[in-house]
Design an enzyme around this catalytic site. Structure first.
Site, PDB file in Angstrom:
ATOM      1  N   HIS A  93      27.777  13.385  -3.073  1.00 19.12           N
ATOM      2  CA  HIS A  93      29.012  12.600  -3.042  1.00 19.12           C
ATOM      3  C   HIS A  93      30.144  13.503  -3.538  1.00 19.12           C
ATOM      4  O   HIS A  93      30.653  13.334  -4.639  1.00 19.12           O
ATOM      5  CB  HIS A  93      28.834  11.373  -3.951  1.00 19.12           C
ATOM      6  CG  HIS A  93      29.916  10.345  -3.836  1.00 19.12           C
ATOM      7  ND1 HIS A  93      30.872  10.360  -2.847  1.00 19.12           N
ATOM      8  CD2 HIS A  93      30.181   9.253  -4.594  1.00 19.12           C
ATOM      9  CE1 HIS A  93      31.678   9.324  -3.009  1.00 19.12           C
ATOM     10  NE2 HIS A  93      31.278   8.637  -4.063  1.00 19.12           N
TER      11      HIS A  93
ATOM     12  N   LYS B 159      23.004  -1.233  16.304  1.00 17.32           N
ATOM     13  CA  LYS B 159      22.528  -1.297  17.681  1.00 17.32           C
ATOM     14  C   LYS B 159      21.643  -0.098  18.002  1.00 17.32           C
ATOM     15  O   LYS B 159      21.262   0.108  19.148  1.00 17.32           O
ATOM     16  CB  LYS B 159      23.718  -1.340  18.653  1.00 17.32           C
ATOM     17  CG  LYS B 159      24.626  -2.527  18.438  1.00 17.32           C
ATOM     18  CD  LYS B 159      25.679  -2.602  19.551  1.00 17.32           C
ATOM     19  CE  LYS B 159      26.792  -3.587  19.217  1.00 17.32           C
ATOM     20  NZ  LYS B 159      27.952  -2.939  18.578  1.00 17.32           N
TER      21      LYS B 159
ATOM     22  N   ARG C 144      30.194   7.346   4.972  1.00 18.67           N
ATOM     23  CA  ARG C 144      29.221   6.921   3.964  1.00 18.67           C
ATOM     24  C   ARG C 144      28.018   6.383   4.712  1.00 18.67           C
ATOM     25  O   ARG C 144      28.176   5.619   5.674  1.00 18.67           O
ATOM     26  CB  ARG C 144      29.843   5.796   3.145  1.00 18.67           C
ATOM     27  CG  ARG C 144      28.888   5.168   2.162  1.00 18.67           C
ATOM     28  CD  ARG C 144      29.068   5.812   0.841  1.00 18.67           C
ATOM     29  NE  ARG C 144      28.587   5.046  -0.265  1.00 18.67           N
ATOM     30  CZ  ARG C 144      28.988   5.289  -1.510  1.00 18.67           C
ATOM     31  NH1 ARG C 144      29.903   6.206  -1.737  1.00 18.67           N
ATOM     32  NH2 ARG C 144      28.491   4.616  -2.501  1.00 18.67           N
TER      33      ARG C 144
ATOM     34  N   ARG D 284      35.132   0.665  -3.207  1.00 20.44           N
ATOM     35  CA  ARG D 284      36.071   1.515  -3.948  1.00 20.44           C
ATOM     36  C   ARG D 284      36.256   2.886  -3.289  1.00 20.44           C
ATOM     37  O   ARG D 284      37.375   3.384  -3.219  1.00 20.44           O
ATOM     38  CB  ARG D 284      35.673   1.642  -5.414  1.00 20.44           C
ATOM     39  CG  ARG D 284      34.246   2.021  -5.634  1.00 20.44           C
ATOM     40  CD  ARG D 284      33.889   2.100  -7.121  1.00 20.44           C
ATOM     41  NE  ARG D 284      34.049   0.845  -7.818  1.00 20.44           N
ATOM     42  CZ  ARG D 284      34.878   0.659  -8.843  1.00 20.44           C
ATOM     43  NH1 ARG D 284      35.639   1.640  -9.278  1.00 20.44           N
ATOM     44  NH2 ARG D 284      34.941  -0.494  -9.443  1.00 20.44           N
ATOM     45  N   THR D 285      35.201   3.470  -2.789  1.00 20.65           N
ATOM     46  CA  THR D 285      35.352   4.778  -2.153  1.00 20.65           C
ATOM     47  C   THR D 285      36.159   4.650  -0.858  1.00 20.65           C
ATOM     48  O   THR D 285      37.019   5.470  -0.556  1.00 20.65           O
ATOM     49  CB  THR D 285      33.964   5.388  -1.853  1.00 20.65           C
ATOM     50  OG1 THR D 285      33.221   5.434  -3.062  1.00 20.65           O
ATOM     51  CG2 THR D 285      34.082   6.787  -1.292  1.00 20.65           C
TER      52      THR D 285
END
Ligand SMILES: [Zn+2]
Lengths: 139, 315
Positions: free
Chosen positions: B129, B80, B101, B51-52
């Site tokens: 956030h 990696k 994020r 959703r974000t």
């Protein structure tokens, strides 16, 4: 080294009782090359009880580390058996690569090459927090 | 390079500018639909949050820009072993702005320190956030018309709910607000959040009982009470229903209460309340997109990537 008097070195005095070992650890005084005396729970007029650290042979230590552990400590520089300088101690704004963040979810605990930085977040309570995750530093 | 990692990176003046821009976008979307033409937003999502990510991507598309998207943690360079710093430097070569994020706290800060373009924190673990808080603030503004003199109830998990902590910090900067903290003993706000309130002499009360205070509230911010936060099943079962908002409970609330929730919800707000005009949580989702648009514009403009912004119409 004579515990009472050192010829060349540093005396960290008026440490709050109980802070001596922590400071010993953070200053890296466990180095086998160094001659160090810790006196703990010494009777003091000013504090009731205090800790003292004497380091023989070196005259520079990281004052920021002392300021972090106990900004009220005093630091005396001794040369040829005489007190030549009293350093003033303050709580530093930032501490770099002295403490490690204990929060396992912090980016600095995963990415080891990041500098470990703690910032003074509250001057009144002398609270330090991790620059990255804001976790409180333990004294 | 200006980035936004914490809601407190933005002054109250800047917040009101962002809100004005968002309101202008809502009123005149066509004026903004080409503003970011040929500009690229990179959405770097090292943990899934559909959703974000969709909100950021919709925001950039509605500004006429393009999106470069990395959404699967497993296939990303982090898998990696590339550092956040190197990833940020690399992506800066392709994108004009980054929304990131990451599961680790502080990751967005590290990215911002190393990127050559603005970074927006789209969530760093359980830490911050800020664009959720921007969504919350625009919702409060549009529903209440002010940020002052409000009685703000926060209900549910106040211990781990980062959106709750940021909202308290953000709303503490305005005059005359009062906070009502409604949670089980186990999920009370942490002491550092209470200290924010105490130090500034902001009135607050703590209670376990939603019904005893619901009639006082102008805003009710609900959060999810998760089973795994409890030490024992008994406590969870005893408490879970007292933090579920039902139409019966809403009968006791003010006629102009705004019910908010950062979503996703599980069962803490009955679906029956969705039809209640006081339910604002889906408006909050939409408001989040508008605030992300306003923030992208602001940061691209400050970075010099956008030479000018559309003039806002006078309301
Ligand atoms: Zn940390």
């Amino acid at each position: 080294m004579n515990v009472d008097s050192i010829q060349n070195g540093i005396v960290i005095d008026h440490l709050k009782a109980g802070y001596g070992m922590r400071l010993y650890e953070l200053l890296g005084l466990s180095d086998p090359e160094l001659t160090v005396a810790i006196m703990k729970n010494v009777t003091s007029h000013k504090l009731g009880r205090k800790d003292i650290i004497k380091i023989d042979g070196i005259t520079d230590v990281d004052l920021d580390v002392i300021g972090f552990v106990d900004p009220d400590a005093t630091v005396n520089i001794i040369r040829d058996g005489r007190l030549i300088e009293k350093k003033s101690i303050e709580a530093p704004e930032r501490l770099t690569n002295v403490l490690r963040c204990k929060n396992p979810r912090c980016i600095s605990t995963t990415e080891q090459e990041l500098p470990q930085i703690f910032v003074l977040s509250d001057r009144k309570t002398k609270t330090y927090r991790c620059l990255y995750c804001e976790t409180r530093a333990e004294k | 390079m200006r980035s936004v990692i914490d809601i407190l990176d933005l002054s109250t003046e800047e917040l009101s500018e962002l809100i004005k821009t968002a309101e202008d976008i809502i009123a005149n979307p066509e004026k903004y639909q080409e503003v970011c033409r040929h500009k690229k937003l990179a959405t770097l999502f090292f943990e899934p949050s559909t959703r974000t990510r969709l909100s950021f991507e919709a925001a950039m598309y509605e500004l006429g820009g393009n999106v470069l998207s990395v959404s699967s943690a497993g296939s990303s360079s982090a898998a990696k072993g590339e550092s956040v710093a190197d990833t940020a430097k690399t992506v800066s070569c392709y994108a004009d702005i980054i929304a990131m994020r990451h599961p680790k706290e502080g990751a967005a800060y590290v990215a911002a320190q190393n990127a050559g373009v603005p970074v927006i924190n789209a969530g760093d673990g359980g830490h911050l956030h800020p664009t959720q808080t921007l969504a919350d603030l625009l919702t409060i503004w549009r529903e209440k018309g002010r940020f002052t003199g409000l009685t703000i109830g926060l209900c549910g998990d106040l211990k781990f709910g980062r959106t709750v902590h940021s909202l308290i910090a953000a709303m503490s900067r305005y005059e005359g607000n009062r906070f009502v903290l409604i949670s089980p003993e186990e999920l009370k706000v942490p002491s550092y959040v209470k200290n924010i309130l105490k130090e500034q002499n902001i009135p607050y009360e703590q209670t376990e009982d939603l019904m005893s205070v619901i009639g006082d509230l102008d805003i009710l911010y609900m959060t999810r009470v998760q089973r795994e936060r409890f030490f024992n099943e008994e406590d969870y079962l005893r408490l879970k229903d007292s933090y579920i908002l039902t139409p019966e409970k809403m009968n006791e609330a003010k006629a102009d209460l705004a019910v908010m929730h950062p979503l996703p919800r599980v069962n803490e707000i009955s679906v029956a309340i969705d039809k209640d005009p006081r339910a604002c949580y889906f408006k909050q989702v939409l408001n989040g997109k508008y605030m992300r648009m306003a923030l992208i514009l602001k940061l691209l403009y400050e970075a010099g990537t956008l030479k000018e912004l559309p003039e806002r119409s006078r309301a």
